[in-house]
Design a protein around this motif. Structure first.
Motif, short mmCIF file in Angstrom:
data_model
loop_
_atom_site.label_atom_id
_atom_site.label_comp_id
_atom_site.label_asym_id
_atom_site.label_seq_id
_atom_site.Cartn_x
_atom_site.Cartn_y
_atom_site.Cartn_z
N GLN A 112 0.77 -1.24 -0.17
CA GLN A 112 -0.07 -0.15 0.08
C GLN A 112 0.82 1.35 -0.11
O GLN A 112 0.89 2.18 -0.81
N LYS A 113 2.01 1.19 0.87
CA LYS A 113 2.92 2.38 0.79
C LYS A 113 3.62 2.64 -0.33
O LYS A 113 3.67 3.67 -0.97
N VAL A 114 4.12 1.40 -0.92
CA VAL A 114 5.14 1.47 -2.14
C VAL A 114 4.16 2.00 -3.44
O VAL A 114 4.75 2.76 -4.20
N ARG A 115 2.89 1.58 -3.39
CA ARG A 115 2.24 1.94 -4.50
C ARG A 115 1.20 2.86 -4.50
O ARG A 115 0.48 3.31 -5.48
N ASP A 116 1.27 3.43 -3.03
CA ASP A 116 0.42 4.76 -2.83
C ASP A 116 -0.82 4.23 -3.04
O ASP A 116 -1.77 5.11 -3.75
N ASP A 117 -1.43 3.08 -2.66
CA ASP A 117 -2.71 2.84 -2.93
C ASP A 117 -3.44 1.91 -1.68
O ASP A 117 -3.05 1.04 -1.24
N THR A 118 -4.27 2.88 -1.04
CA THR A 118 -4.62 2.03 0.38
C THR A 118 -5.99 1.27 -0.04
O THR A 118 -6.28 0.51 0.89
N SER A 119 -6.42 0.99 -1.29
CA SER A 119 -7.39 -0.02 -1.41
C SER A 119 -6.61 -1.19 -1.83
O SER A 119 -7.25 -2.12 -1.96
N LEU A 120 -5.35 -1.30 -2.00
CA LEU A 120 -4.83 -2.50 -2.38
C LEU A 120 -5.10 -3.47 -1.21
O LEU A 120 -4.97 -3.24 -0.21
N SER A 121 -5.12 -4.77 -1.64
CA SER A 121 -5.68 -5.84 -0.68
C SER A 121 -4.86 -7.15 -1.21
O SER A 121 -4.83 -7.62 -2.23
N VAL A 122 -4.23 -7.57 -0.08
CA VAL A 122 -3.34 -8.73 -0.32
C VAL A 122 -4.23 -10.07 -0.07
O VAL A 122 -4.96 -10.09 0.72
N GLN A 123 -4.36 -11.03 -1.12
CA GLN A 123 -5.25 -12.22 -1.16
C GLN A 123 -4.51 -13.33 -0.46
O GLN A 123 -4.90 -14.35 0.19
N GLN A 124 -3.10 -13.31 -0.72
CA GLN A 124 -2.23 -14.46 -0.24
C GLN A 124 -0.96 -14.40 -0.50
O GLN A 124 -0.57 -13.61 -1.19
N VAL A 125 -0.19 -14.89 0.72
CA VAL A 125 1.29 -14.89 0.71
C VAL A 125 1.80 -16.32 0.82
O VAL A 125 1.22 -17.07 1.89
N PHE B 269 -2.36 -10.08 -5.08
CA PHE B 269 -2.98 -8.93 -4.24
C PHE B 269 -3.78 -8.36 -5.39
O PHE B 269 -3.78 -8.55 -6.68
N ARG B 270 -4.58 -7.51 -4.90
CA ARG B 270 -5.72 -6.88 -5.89
C ARG B 270 -5.39 -5.23 -5.63
O ARG B 270 -5.15 -4.88 -4.51
N ALA B 271 -5.56 -4.41 -6.70
CA ALA B 271 -5.07 -3.08 -6.59
C ALA B 271 -6.28 -2.40 -7.38
O ALA B 271 -7.00 -2.88 -8.19
N LYS B 272 -6.26 -1.19 -7.23
CA LYS B 272 -7.34 -0.32 -8.08
C LYS B 272 -7.16 -0.44 -9.33
O LYS B 272 -8.05 -0.37 -10.21
N ASP B 273 -5.77 -0.78 -9.96
CA ASP B 273 -5.72 -0.77 -11.57
C ASP B 273 -5.30 -2.17 -12.00
O ASP B 273 -4.97 -2.18 -13.13
N GLN B 274 -5.36 -3.14 -11.13
CA GLN B 274 -5.13 -4.55 -11.38
C GLN B 274 -5.74 -5.54 -10.50
O GLN B 274 -6.34 -5.30 -9.36
N PHE B 275 -6.15 -6.68 -10.95
CA PHE B 275 -6.87 -7.82 -10.61
C PHE B 275 -6.13 -8.94 -10.36
O PHE B 275 -5.69 -9.51 -11.23
N ASN B 276 -6.12 -9.46 -9.06
CA ASN B 276 -5.42 -10.81 -8.87
C ASN B 276 -4.01 -10.66 -9.52
O ASN B 276 -3.49 -11.66 -10.13
N CYS B 277 -3.09 -9.58 -8.99
CA CYS B 277 -1.73 -9.52 -9.48
C CYS B 277 -0.77 -10.54 -8.47
O CYS B 277 -1.10 -10.45 -7.54
#
Length: 422
Positions: free
Chosen positions: A30-43, A66-74
């Motif tokens: 979230q910090k690196v990509r400046d995207d507080t909506s980013l959600s990690v699905q699996q690690v 993870f999922r981000a505002k501009d990417q899905f299941n990245c």
């Protein structure tokens, strides 16, 4: 997997910290990509290297979905580097402050080195990109360059001429950049005093002496003609570490001083290849033992530990000249105005420090080409118990190492490097 859920998959063979999980990477990304909506699905966390490849740190490869505002299941892969938290490794490496030093290098120095190279039109990768340097958790997180096609070469085979020249060119970029940095910021490397061989701590001296003694003992079991060299080594022993220390000592203001990597061998390099298998790029890793010292440390360490035996035995002068011409070229491009030696002057500096070829060939090379990883860990490197003795016996009985050192000992002897040096 349902949206909003998090999963952490840990390799059961690893003692992975509990906090190294989906929640941690979510905050980092979230910090690196400046995207507080980013959600990690699996690690998914696994050990990055098998036993016997790395001794001085704990390294994980982490696959993050993870999922981000501009990417899905990245899906991305990252490298997490941590220090041992207990035992002999923590104690001895702590005396070198290897982890704190490396954090400083990646945070304060490498961005400057990259910028200098970009200023002369060199946009190659050079060094890993850090996502975060977390001093609270005492870890560093890097992009995983394997996903971009970078891989380690075979440490047992040794590097051929193409790989070697790529590395020497990268070495020249590091050293030239550090020269220019010193002219811009005269005190930037003031605190970088502890290379692998140092007067600041004797933490590794047991390793230096035990490998030296193990080789002497091994040679004593060979045919009679080799006992000459065993006797030479016995006479050298009281002076062995001191002569290694003198390589790092600053003895003259005319001597070139650079940011020396000081652990520049094949496992700290990642190569990228073209479609025909030709190496086209190289990245330098692991700055734990870097120090402000002579470039001869890196030249001897790299050539005598990591190149093919033919190059090591027959092409040293050619490789030194290749490095020097590249160094001079980058120094000129960077418009460095400080004192810079001619090739002849550099060769004279090299001759004064050439003992490091002996030191690395005895202390480092046999460990690095050891293929039996049964006892291969930090405790075995520096310990004195039965397991440590068994490990050193295994390392020194390696027939491949015998072939190499039998070629080197006569060369070292002819150059006077097996004598006490003034």
């Amino acid at each position: 997997m349902q949206a909003g859920t998090q999963e952490s998959v840990i390799d059961a063979t690893d003692e992975t910290p509990e906090w190294l999980n989906a929640e941690y990477f979510e905050k980092v990304l979230q910090k690196v990509r400046d995207d507080t909506s980013l959600s990690v699905q699996q690690v998914e966390v696994k050990s990055a290297f098998p036993k016997g490849v790395n001794y001085a740190s704990i390294i994980y490869r982490v696959r993050v979905v993870f999922r981000a505002k501009d990417q899905f299941n990245c899906t991305r892969s990252y490298i997490v580097k941590a220090m041992p938290e207990e035992g002999l490794a923590k104690q001895k490496l702590g005396e070198y402050n290897v982890h704190g030093k490396e954090m400083d290098i990646y945070q304060l120095v490498i961005p400057e080195l990259k910028q200098l190279m970009r200023s002369i039109g060199d946009n190659s990768v050079l060094y890993p990109t850090t996502l975060t340097i977390d001093r609270t958790k005492n870890i560093m997180v890097f992009d995983d360059l394997s996903s971009k096609g970078y891989i380690m070469a075979d440490r047992f085979a040794g590097l051929d001429l193409l790989h070697t020249k790529l590395t020497l060119k990268l070495m020249a970029k590091l050293h030239a950049g550090s020269l220019e940095l010193t002219s811009m910021h005269p005190t930037i490397f003031k605190g970088y005093k502890t290379g692998m061989v140092t007067r600041e701590t004797d933490a590794f001296y047991p390793l230096f002496y035990s490998n030296f003694d193990a080789l002497t003992e091994e040679i004593s079991t060979w045919d009679q003609e080799w006992h000459y060299y065993a006797n030479k080594l016995r006479k050298l022993r009281p002076h062995f570490v001191e002569q290694g220390l003198k390589v790092y000592d600053h003895q003259s203001d005319d001597d070139l001083r650079v940011l020396s990597h000081s652990d520049l061998w094949v496992n700290n390099l990642l190569f990228k290849y073209d479609a025909n298998g030709k190496p086209i790029d190289v990245v330098l890793l692991d700055f734990q033992f870097c120090c402000y010292s002579t470039p001869i440390v890196d030249l001897c360490y790299f050539i005598f530990t990591s190149t093919q035996d033919f190059l090591r035995q027959n092409c040293f002068d050619e490789l030194v000249q290749y490095y020097y011409y590249n160094l001079a070229n980058y120094v000129k491009k960077l418009k460095y105005t400080g004192k810079f030696p001619t090739l002849h002057e550099f060769q004279r500096q090299l001759l004064k420090k050439l003992f490091y070829a002996v030191f690395t060939s005895i202390v480092c090379l046999p460990v690095q080409i050891n293929e039996d990883t049964t006892d291969a860990d930090f405790d075995a490197l520096l310990g004195s118990d039965e397991r440590a003795c068994r490990f050193r016996k295994t390392v020194m009985s390696n027939k491949k190492y015998h072939k190499i050192i039998k070629g080197l000992l006569p060369t070292f002897d002819r150059k006077g490097l097996l004598e006490k040096l003034e």
